[in-house]
Design an enzyme around this catalytic site. Structure first.
Site, PDB file in Angstrom:
ATOM      1  N   GLN A 110       5.965   3.344  -2.033  1.00  0.00           N
ATOM      2  CA  GLN A 110       6.950   2.363  -1.574  1.00  0.00           C
ATOM      3  C   GLN A 110       8.222   2.421  -2.415  1.00  0.00           C
ATOM      4  O   GLN A 110       9.327   2.242  -1.912  1.00  0.00           O
ATOM      5  CB  GLN A 110       6.325   0.961  -1.669  1.00  0.00           C
ATOM      6  N   LYS A 125       3.192  -3.474  -3.687  1.00  0.00           N
ATOM      7  CA  LYS A 125       2.211  -3.527  -2.597  1.00  0.00           C
ATOM      8  C   LYS A 125       1.110  -4.483  -3.003  1.00  0.00           C
ATOM      9  O   LYS A 125       0.820  -4.635  -4.203  1.00  0.00           O
ATOM     10  CB  LYS A 125       1.614  -2.145  -2.343  1.00  0.00           C
ATOM     11  N   ASP A 165       1.116  -5.636   6.587  1.00  0.00           N
ATOM     12  CA  ASP A 165       0.626  -4.256   6.591  1.00  0.00           C
ATOM     13  C   ASP A 165      -0.656  -4.314   7.425  1.00  0.00           C
ATOM     14  O   ASP A 165      -0.821  -5.237   8.237  1.00  0.00           O
ATOM     15  CB  ASP A 165       0.380  -3.766   5.144  1.00  0.00           C
ATOM     16  N   SER A 375      12.867  -5.189   7.052  1.00  0.00           N
ATOM     17  CA  SER A 375      12.504  -6.296   6.146  1.00  0.00           C
ATOM     18  C   SER A 375      13.666  -6.589   5.199  1.00  0.00           C
ATOM     19  O   SER A 375      13.973  -7.746   4.909  1.00  0.00           O
ATOM     20  CB  SER A 375      11.265  -5.934   5.312  1.00  0.00           C
TER      21      SER A 375
HETATM   22  P1  NDP Z   1      -2.410  -2.750  11.976  1.00  0.00           P
HETATM   23  O1  NDP Z   1      -3.444  -3.521  11.258  1.00  0.00           O
HETATM   24  O2  NDP Z   1      -1.516  -3.440  12.922  1.00  0.00           O
HETATM   25  O3  NDP Z   1      -3.099  -1.525  12.750  1.00  0.00           O
HETATM   26  C1  NDP Z   1      -3.856  -0.580  12.080  1.00  0.00           C
HETATM   27  C2  NDP Z   1      -4.465   0.361  13.103  1.00  0.00           C
HETATM   28  O4  NDP Z   1      -5.094   1.442  12.411  1.00  0.00           O
HETATM   29  C3  NDP Z   1      -5.528  -0.280  13.962  1.00  0.00           C
HETATM   30  O5  NDP Z   1      -5.574   0.349  15.208  1.00  0.00           O
HETATM   31  C4  NDP Z   1      -6.802   0.013  13.156  1.00  0.00           C
HETATM   32  O6  NDP Z   1      -7.988   0.024  13.921  1.00  0.00           O
HETATM   33  C5  NDP Z   1      -6.510   1.389  12.631  1.00  0.00           C
HETATM   34  N1  NDP Z   1      -7.207   1.599  11.360  1.00  0.00           N
HETATM   35  C6  NDP Z   1      -7.034   0.881  10.217  1.00  0.00           C
HETATM   36  N2  NDP Z   1      -7.866   1.311   9.274  1.00  0.00           N
HETATM   37  C7  NDP Z   1      -8.565   2.307   9.827  1.00  0.00           C
HETATM   38  C8  NDP Z   1      -9.578   3.169   9.361  1.00  0.00           C
HETATM   39  N3  NDP Z   1     -10.043   3.067   8.099  1.00  0.00           N
HETATM   40  N4  NDP Z   1     -10.059   4.101  10.214  1.00  0.00           N
HETATM   41  C9  NDP Z   1      -9.588   4.212  11.468  1.00  0.00           C
HETATM   42  N5  NDP Z   1      -8.628   3.418  11.978  1.00  0.00           N
HETATM   43  C10 NDP Z   1      -8.133   2.488  11.171  1.00  0.00           C
HETATM   44  O7  NDP Z   1      -1.568  -2.002  10.827  1.00  0.00           O
HETATM   45  P2  NDP Z   1      -0.110  -1.395  10.924  1.00  0.00           P
HETATM   46  O8  NDP Z   1       0.107  -0.796  12.260  1.00  0.00           O
HETATM   47  O9  NDP Z   1       0.830  -2.381  10.404  1.00  0.00           O
HETATM   48  O10 NDP Z   1      -0.198  -0.230   9.809  1.00  0.00           O
HETATM   49  C11 NDP Z   1      -0.640   1.085  10.124  1.00  0.00           C
HETATM   50  C12 NDP Z   1      -0.183   2.052   9.028  1.00  0.00           C
HETATM   51  O11 NDP Z   1       1.247   2.033   8.939  1.00  0.00           O
HETATM   52  C13 NDP Z   1      -0.685   1.749   7.606  1.00  0.00           C
HETATM   53  O12 NDP Z   1      -0.854   2.971   6.910  1.00  0.00           O
HETATM   54  C14 NDP Z   1       0.481   0.981   6.994  1.00  0.00           C
HETATM   55  O13 NDP Z   1       0.479   1.047   5.574  1.00  0.00           O
HETATM   56  C15 NDP Z   1       1.648   1.760   7.596  1.00  0.00           C
HETATM   57  N6  NDP Z   1       2.917   1.036   7.603  1.00  0.00           N
HETATM   58  C16 NDP Z   1       3.041  -0.169   8.237  1.00  0.00           C
HETATM   59  C17 NDP Z   1       4.256  -0.807   8.268  1.00  0.00           C
HETATM   60  C18 NDP Z   1       4.470  -2.066   9.033  1.00  0.00           C
HETATM   61  O14 NDP Z   1       5.645  -2.474   9.184  1.00  0.00           O
HETATM   62  N7  NDP Z   1       3.455  -2.711   9.574  1.00  0.00           N
HETATM   63  C19 NDP Z   1       5.432  -0.261   7.541  1.00  0.00           C
HETATM   64  C20 NDP Z   1       5.222   1.070   7.005  1.00  0.00           C
HETATM   65  C21 NDP Z   1       3.995   1.654   7.021  1.00  0.00           C
HETATM   66  P3  NDP Z   1      -9.027  -1.195  13.777  1.00  0.00           P
HETATM   67  O15 NDP Z   1      -8.346  -2.356  14.404  1.00  0.00           O
HETATM   68  O16 NDP Z   1     -10.243  -0.748  14.488  1.00  0.00           O
HETATM   69  O17 NDP Z   1      -9.251  -1.377  12.296  1.00  0.00           O
END
Ligand code: NDP
Length: 443
Positions: A110, A125, A165, A375
């Site tokens: 980050q 974080k 996140d 943000s």
């Molecule tokens: P969400 O919680 O909204 O979604 C996460 C998604 O990934 C879900 O579909 C989830 O499935 C899946 N997932 C999570 N963990 C696992 C796992 N161990 N194995 C398989 N699938 C998994 O999170 P975000 O969309 O916000 O974040 C997704 C990624 O993007 C992360 O790496 C985060 O750090 C990164 N990120 C997010 C930002 C943001 O603005 N939100 C900014 C920059 C980066 P299930 O529901 O089944 O767990």
């Protein structure tokens, strides 16, 4: 051994077991070798050894009471990595896998990502090993309130401003914000990703996914006709993945897969986003339910999504979800570009496969920086007590992503690695933070 190789070995030996942090730190410090080797100021001031240790890490317990009146307890963390260029900024994650190594890797990444955005935000974080899945709204609220009862001491608009996140969206941010206000009596910008009724920014929800596609479009325009007609394989079905799919359509591409931790769907006609949003955002359901809406789509339990042929791959779920074998399958099937919507979703071996096969590779610290960038814009609007329109925010996001493309391309070219966006993003992000550390008197 070279300076950076020595340092990497030293950091690893002092942080036993922190595998995700080792992975991220090794990638960044390896990419920085030509920069620190040719600039003695960075070595003399110990910039890299300092960057390898957070300014502060807070670990605390979060006791809460479930709906059966049973006491539960989780472990929570806030890793305040670097305040060299602004207040600590970075999301809060709720997932059972959360531990200090994962949060250190995320806070470390980050710091450089935030440097790339050009905004005055430092790196941090946080998170907890709490699983919001299967919990009622009331349980999530009690957990968030208990967490903030400790965390509030370390936050402030000029100190530390977390966001969402994995597992932390508008609902969780709202509950945490309410508790902060209740304790302190202050209506101030200590969280971003807030609801629109109480200080949130238009475009924040969409920002990470949209920003990813803006960056990929910038890159692909340099080599082909942008995203037009390209089939995109997207993993995840959360905040980042869904808005990545939405912007893929808007820029002329077709998202054909999405997943969750249970499995993936392949919809050759293109993902039905209205159905996906209904399942994921409204019902908080599983992706397996998607085929009820789209009989032509196929659901496959477990892994294997990256075997589906596509033009571009956008891993948007979590760290280390795309392995060497997946990278080989994508490459063999003609994938021309990969953009990391998630943080470090590709293993080091997978990145190596892409780079040695000339597949364009955009690393997460550049590709998903749109979220933290908006943000930052939310913080600006809060300070000004103003509310920009969606178009104003989106315009700024587009220009920030274009700036990131420019910065990482220029930095890579400067060190004779044109087209190596991993090196370019690491070098450009590093220089911004390192110069600030030097200027402030490195001690
Ligand atoms: P969400 O919680 O909204 O979604 C996460 C998604 O990934 C879900 O579909 C989830 O499935 C899946 N997932 C999570 N963990 C696992 C796992 N161990 N194995 C398989 N699938 C998994 O999170 P975000 O969309 O916000 O974040 C997704 C990624 O993007 C992360 O790496 C985060 O750090 C990164 N990120 C997010 C930002 C943001 O603005 N939100 C900014 C920059 C980066 P299930 O529901 O089944 O767990």
């Amino acid at each position: 051994m070279s300076y950076t190789k020595n340092l990497i070995a030293d950091v690893i030996s002092k942080t036993t077991g922190e595998t995700e942090f080792h992975q991220a730190m090794t990638e960044v410090f390896s990419a920085l070798a030509p920069v620190v080797d040719s600039n003695s100021r960075y070595q003399e001031a110990g910039i890299l050894p300092k960057m390898a240790i957070p300014e502060r890490s807070i670990v605390f317990r979060v006791p809460w009471i479930d709906d059966k009146n049973q006491v539960q307890v989780n472990t929570a963390y806030r890793v305040q990595f670097s305040s060299a260029i602004g207040p600590y900024k970075g999301g809060i994650r709720f997932h059972p896998s959360v531990n200090l190594s994962i949060l250190k890797f995320l806070g470390f990444e980050q710091t450089f990502k935030n440097g790339l955005t050009g905004l005055p935000i430092g790196g941090g974080k946080g998170g907890a090993d709490f699983d919001p899945k299967g919990k009622t709204d009331a349980e999530v609220m009690r957990f968030c309130q208990s967490l903030m009862t400790e965390l509030y001491k370390y936050l402030g608009p000029d100190e530390d401003v977390p966001a969402g996140d994995i597992g932390v969206g508008a609902r969780e941010v709202g509950y945490m914000y309410g508790q902060y206000k209740r304790i302190t009596g202050r209506y101030e910008s200590i969280l971003t990703g807030k609801g629109l009724t109480y200080g949130g920014s238009l475009g924040r929800t969409e920002a990470t996914g949209y920003g990813l596609l803006y960056l990929m479009d910038n890159i692909l325009k340099g080599v082909s006709n942008g995203l037009d007609g390209k089939k995109a394989s997207i993993s995840g079905s959360g905040n980042v993945a869904i808005f990545a799919a939405e912007k893929t359509y808007q820029l002329g591409g077709i998202p054909i897969t999405m997943s969750d931790s249970g499995g993936f769907v392949h919809d050759p006609d293109g993902i039905d986003l209205a159905a996906m949003k209904e399942i994921k955002f409204v019902q908080r359901g599983r992706i397996s339910e998607y085929t009820k809406h789209r009989p032509n789509a196929k659901y496959t339990e477990g892994k294997g999504m990256w075997n589906v042929p596509c033009d571009i791959a956008l891993p948007c779920a979590t760290q280390n979800e795309l392995h060497e074998a997946d990278a080989k399958a994508l490459t063999a099937n003609g994938c021309i570009a990969v953009g990391e919507g998630a943080n470090m979703p590709c293993t080091a071996e997978a990145v190596e496969v892409f780079q040695s096969n000339n597949v364009i590779f955009a690393p997460g610290k550049a590709a998903n920086a749109g979220g933290v960038a908006v943000s930052g814009l939310e913080m600006t609007q809060n300070s000004m007590r103003l509310h920009w329109t969606f178009e104003e925010v989106d315009q700024k996001l587009q220009s920030i992503m274009a700036g990131i493309y420019e910065k990482m391309s220029t930095a890579a070219a400067e060190y004779n690695m044109a087209g190596n966006f991993v090196a370019g993003a690491n070098i450009a992000g590093f220089k911004k933070v390192a110069e600030a550390m030097l200027a402030q008197g490195a001690v």
